[in-house]
Design a protein around this motif. Structure first.
Motif, PDB file in Angstrom:
ATOM      1  N   TRP A   2      41.029  36.526  48.981  1.00 45.28           N
ATOM      2  CA  TRP A   2      41.034  37.862  48.392  1.00 45.28           C
ATOM      3  C   TRP A   2      42.204  38.035  47.436  1.00 45.28           C
ATOM      4  O   TRP A   2      42.288  39.041  46.722  1.00 45.28           O
ATOM      5  CB  TRP A   2      41.147  38.923  49.504  1.00 45.28           C
ATOM      6  N   GLU A  35      36.068  40.119  57.441  1.00 48.16           N
ATOM      7  CA  GLU A  35      35.817  41.029  56.321  1.00 48.16           C
ATOM      8  C   GLU A  35      35.624  42.467  56.778  1.00 48.16           C
ATOM      9  O   GLU A  35      35.465  43.365  55.949  1.00 48.16           O
ATOM     10  CB  GLU A  35      34.614  40.547  55.510  1.00 48.16           C
ATOM     11  N   LEU A  69      41.019  45.550  49.620  1.00 41.38           N
ATOM     12  CA  LEU A  69      41.144  44.247  48.967  1.00 41.38           C
ATOM     13  C   LEU A  69      40.837  43.118  49.942  1.00 41.38           C
ATOM     14  O   LEU A  69      40.063  42.202  49.635  1.00 41.38           O
ATOM     15  CB  LEU A  69      42.552  44.077  48.390  1.00 41.38           C
ATOM     16  N   THR A  97      37.261  42.106  50.845  1.00 40.51           N
ATOM     17  CA  THR A  97      36.455  41.286  49.919  1.00 40.51           C
ATOM     18  C   THR A  97      36.481  39.805  50.288  1.00 40.51           C
ATOM     19  O   THR A  97      35.828  38.997  49.616  1.00 40.51           O
ATOM     20  CB  THR A  97      36.964  41.433  48.473  1.00 40.51           C
ATOM     21  N   VAL A  98      37.214  39.421  51.348  1.00 37.91           N
ATOM     22  CA  VAL A  98      37.413  38.009  51.660  1.00 37.91           C
ATOM     23  C   VAL A  98      36.088  37.287  51.912  1.00 37.91           C
ATOM     24  O   VAL A  98      35.916  36.117  51.521  1.00 37.91           O
ATOM     25  CB  VAL A  98      38.368  37.842  52.863  1.00 37.91           C
ATOM     26  N   CYS A 104      34.329  36.740  48.587  1.00 37.58           N
ATOM     27  CA  CYS A 104      35.105  35.768  47.800  1.00 37.58           C
ATOM     28  C   CYS A 104      34.890  34.343  48.295  1.00 37.58           C
ATOM     29  O   CYS A 104      34.729  33.412  47.494  1.00 37.58           O
ATOM     30  CB  CYS A 104      36.590  36.123  47.842  1.00 37.58           C
TER      31      CYS A 104
END
Length: 324
Positions: A238, A265, A271, A274-275, A278
């Motif tokens: 992220w 997640e 932020l 979003t891992v 991503c």
């Protein structure tokens, strides 16, 4: 104090052989002094070194190559003032040597600060490199046993303790995501230090880590091909700008292990939430580049079974060693 020795053919009008003392690595003096005469070397003809020979002794500068007895001007030299009278007639002045030695001092300070722990068989041909913190060291015995169980091969693990996690593992600066501490740009210096642990080219080196160390490990494999594989375990993909970085550059390792907890997640931080997206997109990017890769989902959140998860990543790399 650092002492530098050049042969008489390397330097002009200083002495034979030319021996210099770099008097201060702390930043207060930063002077080069001839050991015999005590003379401080400066930006003058007497203190200049013959560029054609000296430049090749300073690999950190990438100064250039000899051509008709002169040194080609490269942008790195221009950065230090070639266009301001510091470079002429094929000479590199000792100003550049001073800057080079300052960088060497920074590297030595990092070496003094780092703690290195060696595990496993020190003569093994497979070497695992892992940046760690105190929590990782507490779980190291569990991790090692799990690697032996799953990898079924002899290995050495070099754990390098990183004290300033946000500074030393971050590839570039970024604002704070949680708390007040932002991210630095110390990954390049740490990578150079780790490459110093990978000098035996007869051995196979893998790098891996957990969380921000997983992101760092992934980033290193875009910088160098010294690592045959990467274990990016619950990596902080992220991190601002990293996914775009993966799109723009080519992975240089042959194998990449990715993993994430299936609850990671599900976080209130927008932020960090979003891992999952991503890592899925990063996995697809690696497949498009024909990299041998896997994305494994583990039960739990980010803080569960870090040692076992890391071991699974290293074991996967070892088992796939040499696979086509």
């Amino acid at each position: 104090m650092k002492t530098i020795v050049f042969h008489a053919s390397d330097c002009c009008s200083i002495g034979s052989p030319a021996v210099y003392r770099y008097d201060d690595c702390t930043g207060s003096g930063k002077s080069l002094r001839h050991a015999g005469t005590g003379r401080i070397c400066g930006n003058n003809a007497g203190g200049a070194c013959c560029a054609g020979r000296l430049a090749c002794k300073l690999p950190g500068f990438l100064c250039g190559t000899q051509k008709s007895g002169r040194l080609r001007r490269w942008s790195y030299l221009d950065k230090f003032g070639c266009q301001h009278g510091l470079f002429s007639g094929g000479q590199v002045y000792l100003l550049f040597l001073t800057v080079y030695l300052q960088e060497e001092c920074k590297r030595e300070e990092m070496e003094d600060a780092m703690q290195i722990f060696h595990y496993g068989n020190l003569s093994a041909s497979t070497v695992l490199i892992q940046p760690v913190d105190d929590h990782d060291l507490e779980e190291m015995e569990t991790e090692l046993n799990e690697i032996r169980k799953q990898g079924k091969a002899d290995f050495q693990l070099i754990a390098v303790k990183v004290d300033n996690w946000n500074q030393d593992l971050s590839p570039w600066e970024a604002s704070a995501v949680f708390g007040r501490e932002g991210f630095g740009d110390g990954a390049g210096e740490l990578l150079q230090f780790l490459l110093g642990q990978c000098v035996d080219r007869r051995k196979t080196y893998y790098i891996g880590g957990y969380s921000l160390a997983g992101l760092f490990s992934l980033w290193t494999a875009y910088q160098t091909d010294i690592f045959a594989g990467v274990a990016a375990v619950s990596p902080s993909v992220w991190f601002p700008g990293f996914l775009q970085y993966m799109k723009e550059y080519d992975m240089r390792a042959k194998s990449v292990y990715l993993s994430l907890g299936n609850r990671e997640e599900r976080t209130r931080n927008p932020l960090m939430a979003t891992v999952g997206d991503c890592i899925r997109e990063g996995y697809n990017l690696l497949k498009m580049q024909k990299i041998r890769t896997i994305l494994e989902w583990n039960p739990g959140n980010h803080f569960k079974d870090a040692g076992i998860r890391t071991a699974k990543g290293f074991a996967w790399l070892i088992k796939n060693q040499g696979a086509e």
